[in-house]
Design an enzyme around this catalytic site. Structure first.
Site, PDB file in Angstrom:
ATOM      1  N   LYS A 164       0.807  -1.236   0.000  1.00 23.91           N
ATOM      2  CA  LYS A 164       0.000   0.000   0.000  1.00 23.91           C
ATOM      3  C   LYS A 164       0.836   1.280   0.000  1.00 23.91           C
ATOM      4  O   LYS A 164       0.452   2.286   0.592  1.00 23.91           O
ATOM      5  CB  LYS A 164      -0.954  -0.004   1.201  1.00 23.91           C
ATOM      6  CG  LYS A 164      -1.974  -1.145   1.150  1.00 23.91           C
ATOM      7  CD  LYS A 164      -2.851  -1.207   2.374  1.00 23.91           C
ATOM      8  CE  LYS A 164      -2.137  -1.827   3.549  1.00 23.91           C
ATOM      9  NZ  LYS A 164      -3.062  -2.283   4.611  1.00 23.91           N
TER      10      LYS A 164
ATOM     11  N   ASP B  85      -5.484  -6.569  10.214  1.00 28.03           N
ATOM     12  CA  ASP B  85      -6.817  -5.929  10.286  1.00 28.03           C
ATOM     13  C   ASP B  85      -7.956  -6.895   9.946  1.00 28.03           C
ATOM     14  O   ASP B  85      -9.076  -6.774  10.471  1.00 28.03           O
ATOM     15  CB  ASP B  85      -6.894  -4.665   9.408  1.00 28.03           C
ATOM     16  CG  ASP B  85      -6.454  -4.859   7.966  1.00 28.03           C
ATOM     17  OD1 ASP B  85      -5.989  -5.964   7.607  1.00 28.03           O
ATOM     18  OD2 ASP B  85      -6.552  -3.885   7.179  1.00 28.03           O
TER      19      ASP B  85
HETATM   20  C1  BGC Z   1      -2.000  -6.048   3.349  1.00 31.27           C
HETATM   21  C2  BGC Z   1      -2.859  -6.895   4.275  1.00 31.27           C
HETATM   22  C3  BGC Z   1      -4.059  -6.086   4.735  1.00 31.27           C
HETATM   23  C4  BGC Z   1      -4.805  -5.491   3.544  1.00 31.27           C
HETATM   24  C5  BGC Z   1      -6.003  -4.643   3.959  1.00 31.27           C
HETATM   25  C6  BGC Z   1      -2.838  -5.463   2.234  1.00 31.27           C
HETATM   26  O1  BGC Z   1      -2.060  -4.603   1.464  1.00 31.27           O
HETATM   27  O2  BGC Z   1      -0.974  -6.843   2.786  1.00 31.27           O
HETATM   28  O3  BGC Z   1      -2.107  -7.332   5.392  1.00 31.27           O
HETATM   29  O4  BGC Z   1      -4.911  -6.917   5.478  1.00 31.27           O
HETATM   30  O5  BGC Z   1      -3.919  -4.706   2.790  1.00 31.27           O
HETATM   31  O6  BGC Z   1      -5.620  -3.587   4.780  1.00 31.27           O
END
Ligand code: BGC
Length: 463
Positions: free
Chosen positions: A169, A204
């Site tokens: 992200k 999360d």
């Molecule tokens: C992460 C996950 C997370 C998801 C939603 C992804 O980019 O790798 O760990 O649960 O985003 O936040």
């Protein structure tokens, strides 16, 4: 009138043929969706199997959460919810009457997101201190137990230790990959003498599942569709070959699927397009989280911008001259897509017009506004189809007549056209195994506070 906000321009009258050619590549047929459901299941099995885990794209990370709350948890707990460009600190009070929370939100500035581990965790500790000043008058608590929701792929070694595998992200904090993030957080808190003890760390999706189960015992999946996409569910230990903990009762563990990495091993190339290759090349985690980059809020705006830029270069948008504001990567937010899809129609596109003007197109033509609206609808449609295939795949794996899904995230909460299309499609793809969605507001934060309470209850039981 169109039956659904995403069904505009069904006959695509008046749109340039260059746009239609791109739109065609974005289509995901029902057959492809069923293939995705099946392949996702295979990818999940690879993640659970010790021989294939290392190269598996879907990591299936055991969370060390073995049982879900039973509603009897009591006390006051803190939680830190970290997973997007904002983080939240919560103070949760669990009583006979249920769960009461106080929440504050803090922004993570760009320089912290790309700075060092010390800067990052120091910044978080400062804000936790600020939160305590505002919500916990001096002397109220000796030491508050904290549940840490950390929403990135991490290898857990126990309920309160987890090494970060990789940032997703857009995060790029240096010196954290491979380190135990609980240790880093706790050191930063201790350095400032903040009376908080980190007792548990969870993803999360695991937190959403816990929060969902606290309210409803038919909840079996925690789902996040926001900046990223991912889900968690309870798996039998006998299926988790990678499990390193004990095999005592209950013989089950919540698995953080890390579903956003689906396709990183090449299995979804049949739905990826030139646009997706282009997008991936602009990210800090190239080659990773490939399905996430086709679905989630961090990326959709940029997908739309890339298409618009391409059509301008082909001379069929903005008279061939890109407005200044649209030249910048990532400038086109996914919230623009949601505003455009939610507010524009086939006849009138006031939101497209306003947003284009804010990006430097002084007087966008009606044709440009229609084109942008059509792009946003197509990009959303594809995202909803892919998300539905992933969730449908999970329902098939669980094979329950009715699965409760606790869900959070901006794409689900704040983007009705996406949510409706995705849930409609899930019902079509999985008629025998139905889903019941419950939005758990602040689920990621509440879930880790409830988990901190479960840990406290277990500690008491063991004394
Ligand atoms: C992460 C996950 C997370 C998801 C939603 C992804 O980019 O790798 O760990 O649960 O985003 O936040």
């Amino acid at each position: 009138m169109a039956s659904h906000q995403l069904d505009v321009y069904q006959n695509e009258k008046g749109l340039p043929k260059e746009a239609l050619a791109i739109f065609e590549t974005l289509e995901v047929s029902e057959e492809q969706q069923r293939d995705i459901m099946r392949i996702l299941n295979e990818s999940m099995n690879k993640g659970l199997c010790p021989e294939t885990h290392d190269e598996a794209a879907v990591k299936m990370l055991p969370s060390y959460v073995r049982s879900l709350p039973n509603g009897t948890e009591k006390g006051t707990y803190m939680s830190l919810d970290m997973g997007g460009s904002n983080f939240r600190v919560l103070l949760a009070e669990l009583t006979d009457k249920g769960l009461k929370v106080q929440v504050d939100r803090y922004h993570l500035p760009e320089e912290i997101l790309s700075g060092t581990a010390d800067m990052f965790f120091g910044y978080i500790a400062d804000n936790i201190e600020l939160f305590m000043k505002n919500h916990c008058p001096d002397g109220t608590f000796d030491e508050l137990p904290l549940g840490f929701t950390f929403s990135f792929p991490s290898d857990q070694h126990s309920l309160n230790s987890a090494d970060l595998n990789l940032w997703t992200k857009g995060f790029a904090v240096k010196g954290v990959v491979g380190k135990d993030v609980v240790r880093l957080l706790q050191d930063a808190l201790d350095k400032k003498n903040i009376k908080v003890r980190t007792v548990a760390i969870i993803n999360d999706t695991v937190a959403a599942l816990i929060a969902g189960a606290y309210y409803n015992n038919n909840c079996h999946i925690g789902l996040i569709i926001g900046t990223g996409i991912n889900a968690a569910y309870m798996e039998q230990l006998s299926n988790v070959g990678t499990w390193k903990g004990d095999h005592n009762e209950p013989r089950q563990v919540v698995i953080n699927i890390e579903m956003g990495g689906f396709g990183d091993d090449g299995v979804i190339e049949f739905v990826r397009t030139e646009i997706d290759y282009d997008l991936d090349s602009r990210t800090v985690n190239k080659g990773n989280q490939l399905v996430e980059k086709m679905i989630s809020g961090k990326y959709l705006g940029e997908v739309a911008r890339i298409i618009l830029v391409k059509l301008t270069r082909l001379g069929v948008a903005f008279g061939g001259k890109l407005p200044k504001g649209l030249e910048e990567d990532w400038i086109f937010a996914t919230s623009f897509i949601s505003e455009i899809v939610g507010g524009d129609t086939e006849d009138k596109q006031p939101n497209s017009r306003r947003i284009l003007q804010s990006l430097g197109a002084d007087d966008p033509s009606p044709a440009d506004c229609r084109l942008l609206h059509a792009i946003c609808a197509r990009v959303t449609q594809r995202s909803a189809m892919l998300a539905a295939s992933l969730v449908g795949g999970l329902l098939y794996r669980l094979k329950k007549p009715l699965t409760g899904i606790a869900v959070e995230g901006s794409m689900y909460k704040g983007f009705p056209a996406f949510r409706e299309r995705m849930t409609e499609k899930i019902a079509e793809l999985s008629p025998d195994y139905k889903a019941e969605f419950t939005l758990v507001e602040d689920g990621p934060g509440k879930g880790s506070a409830v988990l901190a309470a479960v840990v406290a209850r277990m500690d008491l039981d063991n004394q």
